[in-house]
Design a protein around this motif. Sequence first.
Motif, PDB file in Angstrom:
ATOM      1  N   LEU A 180      22.788  12.061  35.118  1.00  0.00           N
ATOM      2  CA  LEU A 180      22.302  13.683  35.322  1.00  0.00           C
ATOM      3  C   LEU A 180      21.984  13.520  36.841  1.00  0.00           C
ATOM      4  O   LEU A 180      20.922  12.988  36.990  1.00  0.00           O
ATOM      5  CB  LEU A 180      21.336  13.918  34.379  1.00  0.00           C
ATOM      6  N   GLN A 181      23.288  14.248  37.232  1.00  0.00           N
ATOM      7  CA  GLN A 181      22.781  14.020  38.767  1.00  0.00           C
ATOM      8  C   GLN A 181      23.202  13.113  39.766  1.00  0.00           C
ATOM      9  O   GLN A 181      22.206  12.654  40.582  1.00  0.00           O
ATOM     10  CB  GLN A 181      21.494  14.734  39.336  1.00  0.00           C
ATOM     11  N   ASN A 182      23.478  12.534  38.870  1.00  0.00           N
ATOM     12  CA  ASN A 182      23.845  11.394  39.968  1.00  0.00           C
ATOM     13  C   ASN A 182      22.739   9.964  39.446  1.00  0.00           C
ATOM     14  O   ASN A 182      22.410   8.803  40.213  1.00  0.00           O
ATOM     15  CB  ASN A 182      23.693  10.548  41.441  1.00  0.00           C
ATOM     16  N   LEU A 183      21.368  10.416  39.091  1.00  0.00           N
ATOM     17  CA  LEU A 183      20.879   9.712  38.478  1.00  0.00           C
ATOM     18  C   LEU A 183      20.654   8.999  37.108  1.00  0.00           C
ATOM     19  O   LEU A 183      21.146   9.760  36.274  1.00  0.00           O
ATOM     20  CB  LEU A 183      19.035   9.941  38.606  1.00  0.00           C
ATOM     21  N   SER A 184      19.885   7.915  36.290  1.00  0.00           N
ATOM     22  CA  SER A 184      20.514   6.780  35.413  1.00  0.00           C
ATOM     23  C   SER A 184      18.818   7.664  34.218  1.00  0.00           C
ATOM     24  O   SER A 184      17.631   7.941  35.042  1.00  0.00           O
ATOM     25  CB  SER A 184      19.993   5.662  35.062  1.00  0.00           C
ATOM     26  N   PHE A 185      19.541   8.434  33.155  1.00  0.00           N
ATOM     27  CA  PHE A 185      18.659   8.622  32.107  1.00  0.00           C
ATOM     28  C   PHE A 185      18.616   8.505  30.630  1.00  0.00           C
ATOM     29  O   PHE A 185      20.010   7.669  30.169  1.00  0.00           O
ATOM     30  CB  PHE A 185      18.279  10.656  31.735  1.00  0.00           C
ATOM     31  N   VAL A 218      27.234  12.927  32.947  1.00  0.00           N
ATOM     32  CA  VAL A 218      28.491  11.746  32.518  1.00  0.00           C
ATOM     33  C   VAL A 218      27.867  10.388  31.637  1.00  0.00           C
ATOM     34  O   VAL A 218      26.974  10.255  31.946  1.00  0.00           O
ATOM     35  CB  VAL A 218      28.532  10.746  34.060  1.00  0.00           C
ATOM     36  N   TYR A 219      28.553  10.167  30.575  1.00  0.00           N
ATOM     37  CA  TYR A 219      28.453   9.110  29.607  1.00  0.00           C
ATOM     38  C   TYR A 219      29.636   8.747  29.669  1.00  0.00           C
ATOM     39  O   TYR A 219      30.538   8.974  29.216  1.00  0.00           O
ATOM     40  CB  TYR A 219      27.529   9.401  28.405  1.00  0.00           C
ATOM     41  N   GLN A 220      29.749   6.875  29.923  1.00  0.00           N
ATOM     42  CA  GLN A 220      30.891   6.331  30.378  1.00  0.00           C
ATOM     43  C   GLN A 220      31.660   7.573  31.150  1.00  0.00           C
ATOM     44  O   GLN A 220      31.876   7.204  31.944  1.00  0.00           O
ATOM     45  CB  GLN A 220      31.438   6.130  28.723  1.00  0.00           C
ATOM     46  N   SER A 221      33.215   7.620  30.098  1.00  0.00           N
ATOM     47  CA  SER A 221      34.284   7.901  31.295  1.00  0.00           C
ATOM     48  C   SER A 221      34.029   9.712  30.977  1.00  0.00           C
ATOM     49  O   SER A 221      35.210  10.082  31.815  1.00  0.00           O
ATOM     50  CB  SER A 221      35.790   7.172  30.441  1.00  0.00           C
ATOM     51  N   THR A 238      25.749   9.148  17.908  1.00  0.00           N
ATOM     52  CA  THR A 238      24.317   9.328  18.797  1.00  0.00           C
ATOM     53  C   THR A 238      24.428   8.454  19.928  1.00  0.00           C
ATOM     54  O   THR A 238      25.489   7.665  20.213  1.00  0.00           O
ATOM     55  CB  THR A 238      23.936   8.132  17.377  1.00  0.00           C
ATOM     56  N   LEU A 239      23.621   9.188  20.299  1.00  0.00           N
ATOM     57  CA  LEU A 239      23.513   8.361  22.145  1.00  0.00           C
ATOM     58  C   LEU A 239      22.019   8.224  22.194  1.00  0.00           C
ATOM     59  O   LEU A 239      22.112   7.524  23.950  1.00  0.00           O
ATOM     60  CB  LEU A 239      24.330   9.838  22.918  1.00  0.00           C
ATOM     61  N   VAL A 240      21.306   8.021  21.114  1.00  0.00           N
ATOM     62  CA  VAL A 240      20.097   8.049  21.464  1.00  0.00           C
ATOM     63  C   VAL A 240      19.112   6.617  22.001  1.00  0.00           C
ATOM     64  O   VAL A 240      20.681   5.315  21.458  1.00  0.00           O
ATOM     65  CB  VAL A 240      18.821   8.414  19.863  1.00  0.00           C
ATOM     66  N   GLY A 241      19.178   6.044  22.848  1.00  0.00           N
ATOM     67  CA  GLY A 241      18.910   4.751  22.629  1.00  0.00           C
ATOM     68  C   GLY A 241      19.330   4.570  23.938  1.00  0.00           C
ATOM     69  O   GLY A 241      19.905   2.872  24.904  1.00  0.00           O
ATOM     70  N   GLN A 242      21.014   4.984  24.732  1.00  0.00           N
ATOM     71  CA  GLN A 242      22.051   5.623  25.628  1.00  0.00           C
ATOM     72  C   GLN A 242      21.415   5.705  26.735  1.00  0.00           C
ATOM     73  O   GLN A 242      20.482   6.380  26.387  1.00  0.00           O
ATOM     74  CB  GLN A 242      23.433   5.374  25.345  1.00  0.00           C
ATOM     75  N   GLN A 243      22.574   5.499  28.070  1.00  0.00           N
ATOM     76  CA  GLN A 243      22.232   5.710  29.326  1.00  0.00           C
ATOM     77  C   GLN A 243      22.948   6.510  29.823  1.00  0.00           C
ATOM     78  O   GLN A 243      24.154   6.776  29.270  1.00  0.00           O
ATOM     79  CB  GLN A 243      22.391   4.268  30.541  1.00  0.00           C
ATOM     80  N   ILE A 244      22.420   7.503  30.447  1.00  0.00           N
ATOM     81  CA  ILE A 244      23.449   8.862  30.354  1.00  0.00           C
ATOM     82  C   ILE A 244      23.059   9.132  32.377  1.00  0.00           C
ATOM     83  O   ILE A 244      21.898   8.985  32.712  1.00  0.00           O
ATOM     84  CB  ILE A 244      23.470  10.456  29.968  1.00  0.00           C
ATOM     85  N   LYS A 282      30.452  16.663  22.412  1.00  0.00           N
ATOM     86  CA  LYS A 282      30.869  16.497  23.986  1.00  0.00           C
ATOM     87  C   LYS A 282      31.263  14.929  24.848  1.00  0.00           C
ATOM     88  O   LYS A 282      32.782  14.869  24.912  1.00  0.00           O
ATOM     89  CB  LYS A 282      30.939  17.609  24.976  1.00  0.00           C
ATOM     90  N   LEU A 283      30.137  14.646  24.692  1.00  0.00           N
ATOM     91  CA  LEU A 283      30.172  13.374  25.257  1.00  0.00           C
ATOM     92  C   LEU A 283      30.536  12.252  24.818  1.00  0.00           C
ATOM     93  O   LEU A 283      30.977  11.281  25.165  1.00  0.00           O
ATOM     94  CB  LEU A 283      28.371  12.954  25.917  1.00  0.00           C
ATOM     95  N   LEU A 284      30.594  12.526  23.333  1.00  0.00           N
ATOM     96  CA  LEU A 284      31.662  11.662  22.895  1.00  0.00           C
ATOM     97  C   LEU A 284      32.555  11.358  22.174  1.00  0.00           C
ATOM     98  O   LEU A 284      33.339  10.677  21.232  1.00  0.00           O
ATOM     99  CB  LEU A 284      30.819  11.175  20.495  1.00  0.00           C
ATOM    100  N   ARG A 285      33.509  12.075  22.597  1.00  0.00           N
ATOM    101  CA  ARG A 285      35.203  12.609  22.410  1.00  0.00           C
ATOM    102  C   ARG A 285      35.518  12.090  24.733  1.00  0.00           C
ATOM    103  O   ARG A 285      34.729  11.559  24.839  1.00  0.00           O
ATOM    104  CB  ARG A 285      35.601  13.865  22.891  1.00  0.00           C
ATOM    105  N   GLN A 286      36.952  11.677  23.404  1.00  0.00           N
ATOM    106  CA  GLN A 286      37.406  10.683  25.071  1.00  0.00           C
ATOM    107  C   GLN A 286      38.626  11.613  25.113  1.00  0.00           C
ATOM    108  O   GLN A 286      39.128  12.039  24.323  1.00  0.00           O
ATOM    109  CB  GLN A 286      38.279   9.938  23.890  1.00  0.00           C
TER     110      GLN A 286
END
Length: 436
Positions: free
Chosen positions: A207-212, A110-113, A199-205, A162-166
């Motif tokens: 994964l299975q309800n854990l923040s990475f 999950v990234y944002q929405s 880019t998503l480098v430095g961002q939080q995602i 995929k994660l950067l698309r709205q």
Amino acid sequence: MYLTESFQMAIAALNANRLRSALTMVGIIIGNASVITMVGIGQGVQRLAENEFQSLGPNVLFLISGNDDTRRISFETPRTLVLEDAWAIKDQVPSVIDVAPQVNGVGTVVYQSNNTSTQVFGVTPSFLEVRSFEMAQGRFISDTDGQRNERVAVLGCDLVDKLLRQFGEESAIASPNSPQGLGICEKLVNNQPLLPSETLVGQQIRLQNLSFQVVGMTRPKGSFGGTNQDDLVIIPLTTMANRIVGKTNLGAGTAVTFISMAAKENQSRAAKFQVTNLMRQRHGITGKDDFEIRTQEDILRTVGNITGALTLLLVAIAAISLVVGGVGIMNIMLVSVSERTQEIGLRKAIGANHQDILIQFLIEAVIVSALGGAVGTAVGVAGVLLVGATTPLLTQVSGVAVLLSVSVSGTIGLFFGVIPAQQAAKLDPIVALRSA
């Protein structure tokens, strides 16, 4: 002069019934085109598979948990390998340069929405070199990350896309007017610079309800065995075992899905032999192995056998059209003999012998099949080029297939034209003229 005249007469006879002659060639055209196209597609599939396996990295071997029997019994992957097996191989097998143990899983990112389901690899730092992955941005998993069970992640470029698309918007790949333009993987393949928003480098995602925290992105790797290696999350193996799939102990350590091994150049067979002996000793095996070792050579050989058999089957099916075309030639030639009974009688009455009539009708049959073969070859070559241009298959026109199909079509015309030609040559001139 004799053969030239026979050829001219054959052309004139075929030209007098153009539509019938064209329809007679349809079977030969379809047969030739099918054979050439099927061979080209079969070879394209084989080359595509070879390229996919070559992308794994040079001299890579895979040590896989379980064997064919245990995998048939259960849908779940048998767990017979542990992390310590990997370190033992690295320390005790001289033909192996490095090892990359791996725990596989599937998770929701999950990234944002945005959210998507993808494959998750728990790996060690050696994975990057053993499997020949390259970094496009940021860094890869480090030893420190593994020792501290850090929640850091490296993403494939397709997953980032995929994660950067709205939701509700067109794909960045499909919409050239979008801020991202081409897809991220496509840009990296073309060595085009990425925008700051790509880019998503430095961002939080999550994964299975854990923040990475995203620390890097890999360059395009392509598909392997039907799996997109650019749509994945790579995290430390210890984090994967402890926090995602749950740590599984087999008495001797942490269970792993499989172990990738990089062998020294031209020592894949030696590595396979040495690793087999070591694993049998470590696992105390006296009967059937509870593991399998697969090399690139083994996989390519298997793929080659499968694609070769499929290509042969497709060619055999396509060759039926050539036989059907030959039967069509025979049928039309028999009709032609019946229609031209008077002509045959007149030619024999003024001195044409058995051989003259036989050669004329054979030439007509060969001309029909040869023309059909030429047109079919052109259609087949065009089909191979079209498939290569519109699909990922690495198709190539096979000169052997072209030569074989043209030769076979000409032989079919000769073979199936013999009976009508003999029937025409055996006609009695008096009977022929009287019946006409």
